[in-house]
Motif scaffolding. Structure first.
Motif, PDB file in Angstrom:
ATOM      1  N   SER A   1       0.915  -1.249   0.008  1.00  0.00           N
ATOM      2  CA  SER A   1      -0.009  -0.124  -0.117  1.00  0.00           C
ATOM      3  C   SER A   1       0.892   1.315  -0.049  1.00  0.00           C
ATOM      4  O   SER A   1       1.961   1.231   0.472  1.00  0.00           O
ATOM      5  N   ARG A   2       0.359   2.110  -0.824  1.00  0.00           N
ATOM      6  CA  ARG A   2       1.146   3.641  -0.644  1.00  0.00           C
ATOM      7  C   ARG A   2       1.338   4.107   0.742  1.00  0.00           C
ATOM      8  O   ARG A   2       2.264   4.880   1.222  1.00  0.00           O
ATOM      9  N   GLU A   3       0.303   4.096   1.570  1.00  0.00           N
ATOM     10  CA  GLU A   3       0.278   4.560   3.028  1.00  0.00           C
ATOM     11  C   GLU A   3       1.412   3.996   3.679  1.00  0.00           C
ATOM     12  O   GLU A   3       2.208   4.730   4.532  1.00  0.00           O
ATOM     13  N   ASP A   4       1.588   2.815   3.524  1.00  0.00           N
ATOM     14  CA  ASP A   4       2.759   2.245   4.209  1.00  0.00           C
ATOM     15  C   ASP A   4       4.136   2.525   3.642  1.00  0.00           C
ATOM     16  O   ASP A   4       5.020   2.718   4.358  1.00  0.00           O
ATOM     17  N   ALA A   5       4.130   2.775   2.353  1.00  0.00           N
ATOM     18  CA  ALA A   5       5.335   3.158   1.840  1.00  0.00           C
ATOM     19  C   ALA A   5       5.689   4.601   2.375  1.00  0.00           C
ATOM     20  O   ALA A   5       6.889   4.869   2.556  1.00  0.00           O
ATOM     21  N   VAL A   6       4.759   5.524   2.407  1.00  0.00           N
ATOM     22  CA  VAL A   6       5.082   6.728   2.859  1.00  0.00           C
ATOM     23  C   VAL A   6       5.541   6.942   4.179  1.00  0.00           C
ATOM     24  O   VAL A   6       6.374   7.472   4.776  1.00  0.00           O
ATOM     25  N   ALA A   7       4.723   5.981   5.254  1.00  0.00           N
ATOM     26  CA  ALA A   7       5.123   5.937   6.408  1.00  0.00           C
ATOM     27  C   ALA A   7       6.436   5.355   6.561  1.00  0.00           C
ATOM     28  O   ALA A   7       7.581   5.756   7.521  1.00  0.00           O
ATOM     29  N   ALA A   8       6.959   4.241   5.862  1.00  0.00           N
ATOM     30  CA  ALA A   8       8.363   3.821   6.094  1.00  0.00           C
ATOM     31  C   ALA A   8       9.368   4.744   5.550  1.00  0.00           C
ATOM     32  O   ALA A   8      10.607   4.676   6.028  1.00  0.00           O
ATOM     33  N   MET A   9       9.002   5.611   4.455  1.00  0.00           N
ATOM     34  CA  MET A   9       9.876   6.476   4.031  1.00  0.00           C
ATOM     35  C   MET A   9      10.272   7.554   5.426  1.00  0.00           C
ATOM     36  O   MET A   9      11.315   7.647   5.524  1.00  0.00           O
ATOM     37  N   SER A  10       9.379   7.917   5.839  1.00  0.00           N
ATOM     38  CA  SER A  10       9.456   8.887   7.078  1.00  0.00           C
ATOM     39  C   SER A  10      10.463   8.181   8.120  1.00  0.00           C
ATOM     40  O   SER A  10      11.205   8.780   8.691  1.00  0.00           O
ATOM     41  N   VAL A  11      10.089   7.004   8.392  1.00  0.00           N
ATOM     42  CA  VAL A  11      10.619   6.384   9.611  1.00  0.00           C
ATOM     43  C   VAL A  11      12.137   5.859   8.862  1.00  0.00           C
ATOM     44  O   VAL A  11      13.110   5.937  10.112  1.00  0.00           O
ATOM     45  N   MET A  12      12.423   5.325   7.960  1.00  0.00           N
ATOM     46  CA  MET A  12      13.664   4.727   7.534  1.00  0.00           C
ATOM     47  C   MET A  12      14.642   5.895   6.930  1.00  0.00           C
ATOM     48  O   MET A  12      15.897   5.412   7.018  1.00  0.00           O
ATOM     49  N   ASN A  13      14.224   6.895   6.527  1.00  0.00           N
ATOM     50  CA  ASN A  13      15.169   7.750   5.985  1.00  0.00           C
ATOM     51  C   ASN A  13      16.141   8.168   7.190  1.00  0.00           C
ATOM     52  O   ASN A  13      16.040   8.602   8.126  1.00  0.00           O
ATOM     53  N   GLY A  14      17.792   7.792   6.728  1.00  0.00           N
ATOM     54  CA  GLY A  14      18.596   8.319   7.822  1.00  0.00           C
ATOM     55  C   GLY A  14      18.984   7.402   8.574  1.00  0.00           C
ATOM     56  O   GLY A  14      19.937   7.524   9.285  1.00  0.00           O
ATOM     57  N   LYS A  15      18.097   6.121   8.677  1.00  0.00           N
ATOM     58  CA  LYS A  15      18.612   5.040   9.504  1.00  0.00           C
ATOM     59  C   LYS A  15      19.926   4.290   8.971  1.00  0.00           C
ATOM     60  O   LYS A  15      20.276   4.372   7.670  1.00  0.00           O
TER      61      LYS A  15
END
Length: 515
Positions: A280-294
């Motif tokens: 789903s797109r919603e999960d993709a957007v949420a993951a982008m916010s969480v994982m960027n910079g990890k």
């Protein structure tokens, strides 16, 4: 006033005098309330329009218009382009004779209006048999700076560029794929305006300018592909860069599944970047916010939404020979059909072939032919509709493999070297421009060939072997190639690029130029 006394044919067989042209333009100005001024070889209509308050529209609001009939002017053009939205400024390029130069720039007040103009007016028949071209126009504010010492950090490069040029806004530096403590030997410098970037380029371009004792290379950076907002709202694939080459797809999937188990559909990794597909797109957007910079395996990753490209257009341009080495058709996704990859099983004798242990045998290249009888019915067919078993050439197989994975077509760059006995030896570098934001995968075998055909075939075999790891080739007959091993990876000065300048061979893209 604008056209002097020149007589112009308006395309319908009627001659329009300069006085009539002037009257038509004055009538347009009176009707719209826009001003018009001609300077520096262009005529500006608006900019800003009447009643406009605030700054000009942002980047991405302007379109380029080409193939305009030379005897067509604003009184005919403006009403056509107003169909897409409110025009902020219309700039028509003019000849000294009074005719236009065949192209113009139209700036709208919003990006949405500019995108609409492209959709409804590109290839529009503006006069009988006369079709205009409309595409996005971006003022490039970014320079490519090459030959930077790899040990320099972003802050050092930013400080140095601010010292030697004006208007520097930002510096983009990517870590090496093999050593994250070093940069890739180049950077992208963002300026506050196109003019500031142009002035910096003029100052740095002569080739005598040095940074830290190194003569640098300077050119315009290739602009990023613009994708309309409507398309981006449907994207559910993330582009992940700065990964370690050793990081496995399973590790990436596990890390991105941590924030919501089961949300990741699959992962496709190429070299030091990957595409992460979500259900789903919603999960993709949420993951982008969480994982960027990890950090994954010790590397700090960058995560953005992947940008799709029109695959059909990219491949049509490729097959027609219209894609240049600096083409921007780089933003593509991995294919959903994993079966396409699994069907490409590795040929058992290829690894030994690449390591010099192969000898020709009777099972190598056997061509089966059939008589072509008069009256035999022929049906047009695309090579991409065939099965992989129909290909014996690695070059053709690589094209097929890229297409089946929804990647942009492979690009070949030829280099030469001279052997100790004076023979000219050849090697191809293959670039797979298959990622978002301009990154690429590049492959070059560690062996040189004496013929062009052998060099290309060997490079394609090498690329296929490394692309899919356990799933690269299927029923690919390996022909005997004459090659020369190289003791070590040659440095850049030891190679001569054949047929093209180095900077037109993918060197300016946002990736390391050498494997």
């Amino acid at each position: 006033m604008y056209e002097g006394s020149t007589d112009i044919t308006n395309g319908c067989g009627k001659v329009r005098t300069g006085t009539q042209n002037e009257a038509a333009l004055l009538a347009l100005m009176e009707k719209t309330g826009y001003n018009m001024v001609q300077e520096n070889g262009q005529r500006k209509f608006g900019g800003p329009p009447p009643g406009w308050e605030g700054p000009p529209p942002p980047r991405g609001c302007e379109v380029f218009v080409g193939k305009i009939p030379r005897n067509m002017y604003e009184d005919e053009l403006v009403p056509v382009f107003e169909r897409a939205g409110k025009i902020y400024e219309f700039r028509l390029m003019m000849e000294f004779s009074g005719e236009n130069r065949g192209y113009a720039f139209v700036m709208y007040t919003t990006k949405e209006e500019a995108q609409l103009a492209i959709r409804i007016l590109n290839n529009y028949e503006i006069r009988p048999g006369k079709f205009i071209g409309v595409c996005v126009s971006l003022d490039n504010c970014r320079l490519f700076i090459g030959a930077i010492p790899k040990e320099k950090k972003r802050e050092e490069i930013l400080d140095e560029m601010k010292k030697v040029t004006d208007g520097v806004v930002d510096v983009i530096v990517y870590p090496s794929a093999t050593d994250k403590t070093k940069n890739r030997g180049f950077a992208f410098v963002e300026y506050e305006s196109h003019r500031a970037a142009a002035m910096a380029r003029r100052k740095l371009i002569p080739g005598t300018f040095q940074l830290w004792g190194h003569t640098i290379q300077v050119d315009w950076a290739d602009p990023e592909k613009e994708v309309d907002e409507e398309t981006m709202q449907r994207v559910k694939v993330l582009y992940v860069r700065n990964l370690m080459i050793s990081t496995r797809e399973e590790t990436i999937k596990a890390e991105f599944n941590k924030f919501k188990p089961g949300s990741v559909e699959r992962v496709k990794k190429l070299r030091d970047y990957a595409f992460v597909h979500f259900f789903s797109r919603e999960d993709a957007v949420a993951a982008m916010s969480v994982m960027n910079g990890k950090c994954i395996d010790g590397a700090s990753i960058e995560v953005t939404l992947a940008k799709p490209v029109n695959k059909e257009i990219a491949w049509r341009q490729h097959l027609n020979g219209q894609i240049s080495p600096n083409s921007e058709n780089l933003l593509v996704f991995a294919n959903k059909d994993d079966g396409n990859q699994k069907s490409l099983g590795k040929a058992a004798n290829l690894p030994s072939r690449l390591h010099g242990q192969h000898s020709p045998g009777p099972s190598e290249l056997e061509r089966c032919t059939y008589p072509f009888f008069p009256g035999t019915k022929l049906t047009p067919v695309s090579m991409y509709s065939l099965k992989s078993s129909h290909f014996s050439s690695a070059v053709m197989h690589l094209d097929y493999y890229c297409n089946k994975n929804n990647w942009a077509p492979p690009e070949y760059y030829l280099y030469s070297a001279t052997s100790q006995d004076g023979n000219v030896l050849l090697v191809y570098k293959i670039v797979i421009p298959s990622s978002a934001n301009g990154s690429q995968s590049y492959f070059m075998p560690d062996k040189l060939c004496t013929t062009l055909e052998d060099a290309k075939e060997l490079a394609a075999q090498f690329t296929l072997l490394h692309l899919g790891k356990e799933s690269s080739l299927n029923l690919l007959t390996v022909v005997h190639l004459k090659w020369y091993p190289t003791p070590q990876r040659p440095s850049l000065p030891n190679f001569r690029h054949v047929g093209q300048k180095m900077q037109s061979s993918g060197f300016k893209q946002e990736s390391a130029p050498w494997p």
